[in-house]
Design a protein around this motif. Structure first.
Motif, PDB file in Angstrom:
ATOM      1  N   GLY A  34       0.733  -1.209   0.141  1.00  0.00           N
ATOM      2  CA  GLY A  34       0.011  -0.047  -0.007  1.00  0.00           C
ATOM      3  C   GLY A  34       0.828   1.361   0.058  1.00  0.00           C
ATOM      4  O   GLY A  34       0.321   2.349  -0.439  1.00  0.00           O
ATOM      5  N   SER A  35       2.125   1.262   0.483  1.00  0.00           N
ATOM      6  CA  SER A  35       2.898   2.603   0.481  1.00  0.00           C
ATOM      7  C   SER A  35       3.283   2.791  -0.784  1.00  0.00           C
ATOM      8  O   SER A  35       3.477   4.372  -1.086  1.00  0.00           O
ATOM      9  CB  SER A  35       4.054   2.294   1.387  1.00  0.00           C
ATOM     10  N   LEU A  36       3.392   2.028  -1.942  1.00  0.00           N
ATOM     11  CA  LEU A  36       3.630   2.392  -2.896  1.00  0.00           C
ATOM     12  C   LEU A  36       2.723   2.026  -4.376  1.00  0.00           C
ATOM     13  O   LEU A  36       2.695   2.971  -5.319  1.00  0.00           O
ATOM     14  CB  LEU A  36       5.003   1.456  -3.363  1.00  0.00           C
ATOM     15  N   VAL A  37       1.862   1.160  -4.121  1.00  0.00           N
ATOM     16  CA  VAL A  37       1.021   0.843  -5.453  1.00  0.00           C
ATOM     17  C   VAL A  37      -0.054   1.750  -5.504  1.00  0.00           C
ATOM     18  O   VAL A  37      -0.714   2.222  -4.272  1.00  0.00           O
ATOM     19  CB  VAL A  37       0.528  -0.457  -5.150  1.00  0.00           C
ATOM     20  N   ASN A  38      -0.328   2.532  -6.543  1.00  0.00           N
ATOM     21  CA  ASN A  38      -1.618   3.288  -6.847  1.00  0.00           C
ATOM     22  C   ASN A  38      -2.762   2.598  -6.556  1.00  0.00           C
ATOM     23  O   ASN A  38      -2.858   1.720  -7.443  1.00  0.00           O
ATOM     24  CB  ASN A  38      -1.145   3.912  -8.166  1.00  0.00           C
ATOM     25  N   LYS A 191       6.636  10.266  -9.242  1.00  0.00           N
ATOM     26  CA  LYS A 191       5.340   9.372  -9.357  1.00  0.00           C
ATOM     27  C   LYS A 191       5.202   9.438 -10.918  1.00  0.00           C
ATOM     28  O   LYS A 191       4.142   9.792 -11.630  1.00  0.00           O
ATOM     29  CB  LYS A 191       4.004  10.218  -8.804  1.00  0.00           C
ATOM     30  N   ALA A 192       6.033   8.926 -11.571  1.00  0.00           N
ATOM     31  CA  ALA A 192       5.806   8.636 -13.191  1.00  0.00           C
ATOM     32  C   ALA A 192       4.638   7.924 -13.205  1.00  0.00           C
ATOM     33  O   ALA A 192       4.453   6.822 -12.812  1.00  0.00           O
ATOM     34  CB  ALA A 192       7.012   7.794 -13.645  1.00  0.00           C
ATOM     35  N   SER A 193       4.028   8.531 -14.320  1.00  0.00           N
ATOM     36  CA  SER A 193       2.737   7.926 -14.985  1.00  0.00           C
ATOM     37  C   SER A 193       1.401   8.088 -13.863  1.00  0.00           C
ATOM     38  O   SER A 193       0.216   7.339 -14.128  1.00  0.00           O
ATOM     39  CB  SER A 193       2.856   6.144 -15.394  1.00  0.00           C
ATOM     40  N   TRP A 194       1.736   8.439 -12.758  1.00  0.00           N
ATOM     41  CA  TRP A 194       0.656   8.916 -11.871  1.00  0.00           C
ATOM     42  C   TRP A 194      -0.205  10.144 -12.329  1.00  0.00           C
ATOM     43  O   TRP A 194       0.482  10.878 -13.085  1.00  0.00           O
ATOM     44  CB  TRP A 194       0.982   9.090 -10.641  1.00  0.00           C
ATOM     45  N   PRO A 195      -1.209  10.271 -11.969  1.00  0.00           N
ATOM     46  CA  PRO A 195      -1.881  11.878 -12.450  1.00  0.00           C
ATOM     47  C   PRO A 195      -1.075  13.043 -12.174  1.00  0.00           C
ATOM     48  O   PRO A 195      -1.065  13.792 -12.738  1.00  0.00           O
ATOM     49  CB  PRO A 195      -3.247  11.708 -11.563  1.00  0.00           C
ATOM     50  N   GLY A 196      -0.489  12.920 -10.835  1.00  0.00           N
ATOM     51  CA  GLY A 196       0.187  14.063 -10.485  1.00  0.00           C
ATOM     52  C   GLY A 196       1.750  14.058 -10.903  1.00  0.00           C
ATOM     53  O   GLY A 196       2.497  14.781 -10.239  1.00  0.00           O
TER      54      GLY A 196
END
Ligand code: SAH
Length: 252
Positions: A34-38, A191-196
């Motif tokens: 949970g600390s890393l997975v989107n 946060k490559a490929s995350w919304p932010g």
């Protein structure tokens, strides 16, 4: 009995493999980092799937949870960020499961270094610039063998992808500067490929300050090397008109 160690990819829920998404859909229990997975990735989970965050569990507790579910005939997926084979701490899980007669199957994922290269739109392996990618990290609570210290790896002046180290930018820069010139391009992708997603570009001389100003302290990839900035590389022969290979004849 089998546990599937699935690579979640770097964040974007579409950057999981077809196989990984199918397994999430079939799983009765998903134990995820949970600390890393989107959490967006959990859209692939079935409606009745039990979803547990591994962040608060030690190794024994994780193994127990997975083993108990398997004994009840459940399908179990262990979900790790990026590609599970890189800094995933999965070997100890797979070995502990094996001691209980439980098999592990790994499903690869898109690693964050690939997502970071995509974010800055650069090929890591430019002909006559660098044909080698070094994946490494600074020592943290997990030590790095002395033979792999950053300064000695930097001596190759290859393309570098540095994980788990953005919180120690000053140390990263100090070690790299032993071998790379100060004007060497560096990109830090948070946060490559995350919304932010954010990408900060600079050189070894100014990147530490830029990263500090941007307030980036974790979940970021440090890319280093001339591949980030070279406009005068020699194009690959692969697509050159006068170049024949197994699948294509040269044009005159
Ligand atoms: N197995 C993962 C890496 C896990 S270690 C993979 O293949 O990507 C965690 C580190 O990976 C973070 O400290 C950061 O350096 C990097 N990381 C993970 N996801 C990232 C992302 N979306 N963008 C940038 N870096 C990321």
């Amino acid at each position: 009995m089998t546990v599937y160690f699935v690579g979640a990819g770097p964040g974007d829920a579409e950057l999981i493999t077809v196989k990984g998404a199918r397994l999430l859909g079939e799983a009765d229990l998903i134990l995820y980092a949970g600390s890393l997975v989107n959490k967006d990735i959990l859209v692939h989970a079935g409606k009745k799937t039990r979803i547990e965050d591994s962040a608060g569990l030690n190794l024994d507790e994780q193994v127990k949870m997975m083993a108990e579910a398997l004994q009840e005939g459940k399908k179990v997926v262990r979900l790790h960020t990026g590609d599970p084979a890189l800094y995933g701490a999965i070997q100890e899980q797979m070995d502990a499961l094996q001691k209980q007669g439980i098999e592990s199957i790994m499903v690869p994922g898109v690693s964050s270094y690939a997502a970071a290269a995509a974010a800055v739109g650069r090929e890591l392996t430019l002909p006559e610039v660098s044909q080698t990618v070094i994946i490494t990290r600074l020592a943290g609570r997990t030590p790095v063998p002395q033979k792999e210290n950053l300064a000695s790896l930097a001596a190759h002046r290859a393309s570098m992808c540095i994980f788990l180290s953005v919180g120690m930018m000053d140390k990263v820069v100090t070690e790299l500067q032993e071998e790379y010139p100060a004007e060497t391009p560096v990109a830090v992708v948070e946060k490559a490929s995350w919304p932010g997603e954010r990408a900060i570009r600079g050189t070894l001389a100014d990147i530490a300050q830029k990263v500090q100003e941007a307030g980036i302290t974790k979940t970021a990839m440090i890319l280093v090397g001339e591949f980030l900035g070279k406009e005068d590389y020699v194009p690959s022969r692969l697509y050159a008109a006068e170049f024949s290979h197994e699948y294509r004849k040269a044009q005159d």
